[in-house]
Design a protein around this motif. Structure first.
Motif, mmCIF file in Angstrom:
data_model
loop_
_atom_site.group_PDB
_atom_site.id
_atom_site.type_symbol
_atom_site.label_atom_id
_atom_site.label_comp_id
_atom_site.label_asym_id
_atom_site.label_seq_id
_atom_site.Cartn_x
_atom_site.Cartn_y
_atom_site.Cartn_z
ATOM 1 N N LEU A 1 -2.123 14.083 -1.294
ATOM 2 C CA LEU A 1 -2.746 12.761 -1.211
ATOM 3 C C LEU A 1 -4.019 12.791 -0.358
ATOM 4 O O LEU A 1 -5.025 12.173 -0.705
ATOM 5 N N PHE A 2 -3.984 13.503 0.761
ATOM 6 C CA PHE A 2 -5.166 13.593 1.623
ATOM 7 C C PHE A 2 -6.299 14.262 0.853
ATOM 8 O O PHE A 2 -7.460 13.834 0.925
ATOM 9 N N ALA A 3 -5.963 15.315 0.110
ATOM 10 C CA ALA A 3 -6.977 15.997 -0.703
ATOM 11 C C ALA A 3 -7.571 15.041 -1.731
ATOM 12 O O ALA A 3 -8.797 14.992 -1.913
ATOM 13 N N GLN A 4 -6.735 14.250 -2.388
ATOM 14 C CA GLN A 4 -7.243 13.265 -3.342
ATOM 15 C C GLN A 4 -8.121 12.238 -2.642
ATOM 16 O O GLN A 4 -9.161 11.837 -3.187
ATOM 17 N N PHE A 5 -7.722 11.789 -1.479
ATOM 18 C CA PHE A 5 -8.464 10.788 -0.724
ATOM 19 C C PHE A 5 -9.915 11.238 -0.508
ATOM 20 O O PHE A 5 -10.846 10.434 -0.595
ATOM 21 N N LEU A 6 -10.097 12.542 -0.237
ATOM 22 C CA LEU A 6 -11.441 13.070 0.014
ATOM 23 C C LEU A 6 -12.130 13.628 -1.230
ATOM 24 O O LEU A 6 -13.353 13.597 -1.314
ATOM 25 N N SER A 7 -11.364 14.133 -2.189
ATOM 26 C CA SER A 7 -11.992 14.847 -3.302
ATOM 27 C C SER A 7 -12.227 14.005 -4.545
ATOM 28 O O SER A 7 -13.094 14.327 -5.349
ATOM 29 N N ASP A 8 -11.473 12.932 -4.711
ATOM 30 C CA ASP A 8 -11.604 12.075 -5.896
ATOM 31 C C ASP A 8 -12.634 10.983 -5.591
ATOM 32 O O ASP A 8 -12.415 10.150 -4.722
ATOM 33 N N THR A 9 -13.730 10.988 -6.314
ATOM 34 C CA THR A 9 -14.815 10.044 -6.022
ATOM 35 C C THR A 9 -14.647 8.686 -6.699
ATOM 36 O O THR A 9 -15.460 7.792 -6.493
ATOM 37 N N SER A 10 -13.583 8.508 -7.477
ATOM 38 C CA SER A 10 -13.397 7.225 -8.158
ATOM 39 C C SER A 10 -12.834 6.176 -7.193
ATOM 40 O O SER A 10 -12.120 6.493 -6.253
ATOM 41 N N GLU A 11 -13.169 4.931 -7.461
ATOM 42 C CA GLU A 11 -12.663 3.833 -6.639
ATOM 43 C C GLU A 11 -11.167 3.627 -6.859
ATOM 44 O O GLU A 11 -10.470 3.095 -6.000
ATOM 45 N N CYS B 1 -8.925 5.923 -6.972
ATOM 46 C CA CYS B 1 -8.270 7.142 -6.516
ATOM 47 C C CYS B 1 -6.797 6.860 -6.224
ATOM 48 O O CYS B 1 -6.474 5.898 -5.535
ATOM 49 N N PRO B 2 -5.876 7.679 -6.754
ATOM 50 C CA PRO B 2 -4.446 7.440 -6.529
ATOM 51 C C PRO B 2 -4.052 7.416 -5.049
ATOM 52 O O PRO B 2 -3.068 6.792 -4.681
ATOM 53 N N ALA B 3 -4.828 8.068 -4.196
ATOM 54 C CA ALA B 3 -4.493 8.161 -2.772
ATOM 55 C C ALA B 3 -5.253 7.160 -1.908
ATOM 56 O O ALA B 3 -5.234 7.244 -0.686
ATOM 57 N N LYS B 4 -5.880 6.191 -2.520
ATOM 58 C CA LYS B 4 -6.751 5.284 -1.753
ATOM 59 C C LYS B 4 -6.027 4.517 -0.643
ATOM 60 O O LYS B 4 -6.650 4.071 0.306
ATOM 61 N N TYR B 5 -4.702 4.393 -0.721
ATOM 62 C CA TYR B 5 -3.942 3.681 0.303
ATOM 63 C C TYR B 5 -3.297 4.614 1.338
ATOM 64 O O TYR B 5 -2.438 4.187 2.098
ATOM 65 N N LEU B 6 -3.703 5.877 1.382
ATOM 66 C CA LEU B 6 -3.060 6.837 2.266
ATOM 67 C C LEU B 6 -3.034 6.361 3.719
ATOM 68 O O LEU B 6 -2.067 6.603 4.440
ATOM 69 N N ALA C 1 0.837 -1.198 0.000
ATOM 70 C CA ALA C 1 0.000 0.000 0.000
ATOM 71 C C ALA C 1 0.876 1.255 0.000
ATOM 72 O O ALA C 1 0.636 2.194 -0.767
ATOM 73 N N PHE C 2 1.897 1.277 0.848
ATOM 74 C CA PHE C 2 2.800 2.430 0.911
ATOM 75 C C PHE C 2 3.488 2.651 -0.438
ATOM 76 O O PHE C 2 3.509 3.770 -0.958
ATOM 77 N N ASN C 3 4.044 1.597 -0.984
ATOM 78 C CA ASN C 3 4.776 1.724 -2.248
ATOM 79 C C ASN C 3 3.882 2.165 -3.397
ATOM 80 O O ASN C 3 4.340 2.850 -4.315
ATOM 81 N N SER C 4 2.601 1.815 -3.351
ATOM 82 C CA SER C 4 1.695 2.234 -4.413
ATOM 83 C C SER C 4 1.403 3.736 -4.358
ATOM 84 O O SER C 4 0.997 4.326 -5.358
ATOM 85 N N LEU C 5 1.606 4.349 -3.202
ATOM 86 C CA LEU C 5 1.392 5.788 -3.068
ATOM 87 C C LEU C 5 2.529 6.610 -3.655
ATOM 88 O O LEU C 5 2.342 7.762 -4.035
ATOM 89 N N LEU C 6 3.709 6.030 -3.688
ATOM 90 C CA LEU C 6 4.910 6.779 -4.039
ATOM 91 C C LEU C 6 5.036 7.054 -5.527
ATOM 92 O O LEU C 6 4.799 6.180 -6.351
ATOM 93 N N ASN C 7 5.439 8.274 -5.834
ATOM 94 C CA ASN C 7 5.840 8.595 -7.195
ATOM 95 C C ASN C 7 7.366 8.642 -7.213
ATOM 96 O O ASN C 7 8.015 8.410 -6.184
#
Length: 195
Positions: free
Chosen positions: A172-182, A184-189, A149-155
């Protein structure tokens, strides 16, 4: 299903805000959050000055949440915010927005959350800190799941820096809350989520 927007926002309520686990948010949760944040950032120390700072941050966040979310206050303010009210508030104030457009109190919470996670205060949340943060909140049987999960977050830039900086965490936190897609790049935050 674990990474739907609804489940991610419910996770925020359950694991970040609802300290007493009673299923709704109230001022007591945020008073307890202030103390917890003070102790965690201080690694056991809880100075009056730091506690006062966190009380201001958390109670401002609570006021912001009630302003945005407690829709039944018009007729009969019950002093609580339900998960559904919180989701509606996040939808109205965060979905489709960048971090800079978030309510100020939420931004202050996000920054303080990063500081609590950055245990060694080097400005980067590394894999060990991420692991520690994850296992505090949920049951995980295999460390590999957390590491993946951690490694999937990293660019690429995160990898060069050895982890996630404050500005990247905010993004990432903003994406976690603002991106409604399943997807979402930040889903593992916050680690591998459960339903």
């Amino acid at each position: 299903m674990a990474y739907t927007w609804d489940n991610r926002v419910a996770f925020v309520v359950r694991y970040l805000y609802d300290i007493d686990n009673n299923g709704f948010l109230d001022a007591h949760d945020f008073q307890c959050l202030a103390l917890r944040s003070c102790v965690l950032e201080g690694k056991g120390d809880c100075s009056a000055e730091r506690l006062q700072k966190y009380e201001h941050i958390m109670l401002s966040l609570w006021e912001e949440i009630t302003r945005l979310a407690d829709f039944d206050k018009v007729l009969d303010y019950d002093g609580t915010v339900s998960v559904e009210e919180f989701k509606t508030a996040v939808k109205n104030s965060c979905v489709g927005k960048k971090y800079s457009e978030f309510p100020q109190a939420l931004k202050a919470f996000i920054e303080s959350n990063f500081k609590m996670t950055d245990i060694n205060n080097d400005g980067v949340m590394g894999i060990e800190e991420y692991r520690y943060d994850c296992v505090q909140r949920m049951v995980v049987e295999d460390i590999k799941v957390i590491d993946e999960a951690f490694n999937s977050l990293l660019n690429d830039d995160d990898r060069k820096k050895g982890g996630i900086t404050m500005s990247r965490y905010q993004e990432l936190f903003a994406q976690f809350l603002s991106d409604t897609s399943e997807n979402c790049p930040a889903k593992y935050l916050f680690g591998p989520l459960e339903l």
